[in-house]
Scaffold this motif. Structure first.
Motif, PDB file in Angstrom:
ATOM      1  N   VAL A   1      32.561 -24.519 -11.538  1.00 35.15           N
ATOM      2  CA  VAL A   1      32.191 -23.692 -12.681  1.00 35.15           C
ATOM      3  C   VAL A   1      33.477 -23.190 -13.338  1.00 35.15           C
ATOM      4  CG1 VAL A   1      30.927 -21.647 -13.464  1.00 35.15           C
ATOM      5  CG2 VAL A   1      30.075 -22.961 -11.503  1.00 35.15           C
ATOM      6  N   PRO A   2      33.624 -23.363 -14.663  1.00 33.63           N
ATOM      7  CA  PRO A   2      34.822 -22.852 -15.332  1.00 33.63           C
ATOM      8  C   PRO A   2      34.928 -21.334 -15.229  1.00 33.63           C
ATOM      9  CG  PRO A   2      33.669 -24.424 -16.723  1.00 33.63           C
ATOM     10  CD  PRO A   2      32.746 -24.110 -15.577  1.00 33.63           C
ATOM     11  N   LEU A   3      36.129 -20.855 -14.999  1.00 37.88           N
ATOM     12  CA  LEU A   3      36.380 -19.417 -14.971  1.00 37.88           C
ATOM     13  C   LEU A   3      36.686 -18.932 -16.380  1.00 37.88           C
ATOM     14  CD1 LEU A   3      38.578 -19.272 -11.763  1.00 37.88           C
ATOM     15  CD2 LEU A   3      36.435 -18.022 -12.075  1.00 37.88           C
ATOM     16  N   GLN A   4      36.324 -17.687 -16.643  1.00 38.13           N
ATOM     17  CA  GLN A   4      36.584 -17.076 -17.941  1.00 38.13           C
ATOM     18  C   GLN A   4      37.246 -15.716 -17.715  1.00 38.13           C
ATOM     19  OE1 GLN A   4      37.412 -17.254 -21.321  1.00 38.13           O
ATOM     20  NE2 GLN A   4      35.737 -18.722 -21.165  1.00 38.13           N
TER      21      GLN A   4
ATOM     22  N   VAL B   1      36.490 -22.574 -10.443  1.00 40.21           N
ATOM     23  CA  VAL B   1      36.019 -22.098  -9.150  1.00 40.21           C
ATOM     24  C   VAL B   1      35.029 -23.106  -8.575  1.00 40.21           C
ATOM     25  CG1 VAL B   1      34.124 -20.686 -10.106  1.00 40.21           C
ATOM     26  CG2 VAL B   1      35.079 -20.138  -7.871  1.00 40.21           C
ATOM     27  N   ALA B   2      35.181 -23.403  -7.309  1.00 37.79           N
ATOM     28  CA  ALA B   2      34.246 -24.270  -6.590  1.00 37.79           C
ATOM     29  C   ALA B   2      33.308 -23.386  -5.792  1.00 37.79           C
ATOM     30  CB  ALA B   2      35.007 -25.217  -5.666  1.00 37.79           C
ATOM     31  N   LEU B   3      32.014 -23.572  -5.998  1.00 36.21           N
ATOM     32  CA  LEU B   3      30.992 -22.759  -5.339  1.00 36.21           C
ATOM     33  C   LEU B   3      30.029 -23.652  -4.560  1.00 36.21           C
ATOM     34  CD1 LEU B   3      30.075 -20.383  -8.316  1.00 36.21           C
ATOM     35  CD2 LEU B   3      31.501 -19.817  -6.329  1.00 36.21           C
TER      36      LEU B   3
ATOM     37  N   THR C   1      33.174 -15.097 -14.321  1.00 36.93           N
ATOM     38  CA  THR C   1      34.410 -14.326 -14.269  1.00 36.93           C
ATOM     39  C   THR C   1      34.742 -14.001 -12.815  1.00 36.93           C
ATOM     40  OG1 THR C   1      33.361 -12.141 -14.408  1.00 36.93           O
ATOM     41  CG2 THR C   1      33.854 -13.281 -16.491  1.00 36.93           C
ATOM     42  N   LEU C   2      36.000 -13.710 -12.566  1.00 33.97           N
ATOM     43  CA  LEU C   2      36.384 -13.320 -11.216  1.00 33.97           C
ATOM     44  C   LEU C   2      35.730 -12.000 -10.819  1.00 33.97           C
ATOM     45  CD1 LEU C   2      40.169 -14.324 -11.009  1.00 33.97           C
ATOM     46  CD2 LEU C   2      38.290 -15.200  -9.613  1.00 33.97           C
TER      47      LEU C   2
END
Length: 305
Positions: free
Chosen positions: A261-264, A173-175, A188-189
């Motif tokens: 940020v990596p998604l989990q 995810v790009a924030l 997490t989503l």
């Protein structure tokens, strides 16, 4: 004797459903398609097309001939492939189609490798969405298609097409840099349920995947902005206008104002190559597939940014 180019034209009309569609697929004018079909009708002595409303449709004779044409053209290609394999020389021309991030992240290396290894081969790239490249692959307009899908949404591969896996691509995810989660190790989503999203246009395969992914995670559809280019998506993220899910393949340097940020759990898409069964033994296709597999092995998709 029936002319192969005219049979190919009829098959294109049968597949696309119109003279205009056939002209686009064959890269010729509509008048050229009409002339080929008129000549073919005179050769066989039967009507092959008839008007239907504002369009056309194939007659029973036209459908019968198109069905035979498909098999005949496959057999011709198989003969050409066997002869090329017997000669063993990687030469001639070859077109590889790839979706945007594979075109950026894999194909420059692949095309350079082919030029170095096989100077007698003229290889070119066409950037196409998977559905477009599969259609052109079936029409024999291209030779190899690099496509993508997701384990939860597999791509339908038509009969007569072979496939080989290349790699699994991770998406993060790009924030915006000032986002409260921008410094997190993972997110997490579910934690992003209130975000606005930046996504892809509705005619791209990634658009449906993003909406279905958000829906599966109970997130209301809030794709506020769409753009084909990841650079445009990231510019919107940097401006604080939403979050985006961006693949690592073909990703450039992280723009100022954006944090990945990596998604989990981490979403993963599958990248694979497609080609017609009839060209499996063609030396140029085998060489291109080897170059694709080599480039995929060398891809570093472990780094978030």
């Amino acid at each position: 004797m029936l002319n192969l180019e005219r049979l190919r034209t009829l098959l294109a009309v049968s597949t696309t459903g119109s003279v205009r569609g056939a002209a686009e697929a064959l890269h010729v004018t509509t008048s050229a398609v009409s002339q080929q079909l008129s000549t073919l009708e005179r050769e066989v002595g039967q009507r092959l097309l008839e008007k239907e409303g504002r369009g056309i449709r194939l007659t029973d004779a036209g459908n019968l001939l198109a069905e035979h044409a498909g098999r005949l053209l496959q057999q011709v290609e198989l003969v050409e492939t066997d002869l090329a394999g017997h000669r063993g020389t990687v030469a001639g021309s070859l077109t590889v189609a790839a979706f945007a991030t594979a075109a950026r992240g894999l194909l420059p290396t692949v095309l350079h490798t082919l030029r170095q290894r096989h100077p007698a081969l003229s290889a070119r790239l066409a950037e196409l969405e998977p559905t477009e490249s599969i259609a052109q692959l079936r029409h024999a307009d291209i030779d190899i298609a690099v496509v993508q899908d997701w384990p939860e949404e597999p791509l339908t591969v038509p009969e007569g097409i072979s496939s080989a896996p290349l790699l699994e691509d991770v998406l993060d995810v790009a924030l915006p840099a000032r986002h409260p989660f921008a410094g997190r190790a993972t997110v997490t989503l579910d934690e992003l349920h209130a975000e606005d999203w930046v996504g892809w246009p509705s005619d791209e395969i990634c658009h449906g995947w993003l909406e279905n992914t958000l829906r599966r995670n109970g997130i209301e559809r809030r794709v506020r902005h769409t753009a084909s280019e990841h650079s445009t998506q990231l510019a919107l993220v940097a401006a604080g206008l939403g979050a985006a899910i961006i693949p690592r393949l073909g990703r450039g340097p992280t723009p100022v104002g954006v944090r990945f940020v990596p998604l989990q759990p981490a979403p993963r898409r599958r990248v694979f190559a497609l080609w017609r069964n009839s060209t499996t033994n063609r030396p140029a296709c085998r060489a291109a597939l080897r170059a694709l597999q080599d480039a995929a092995r060398e891809c570093d998709l472990t780094s978030v940014s």
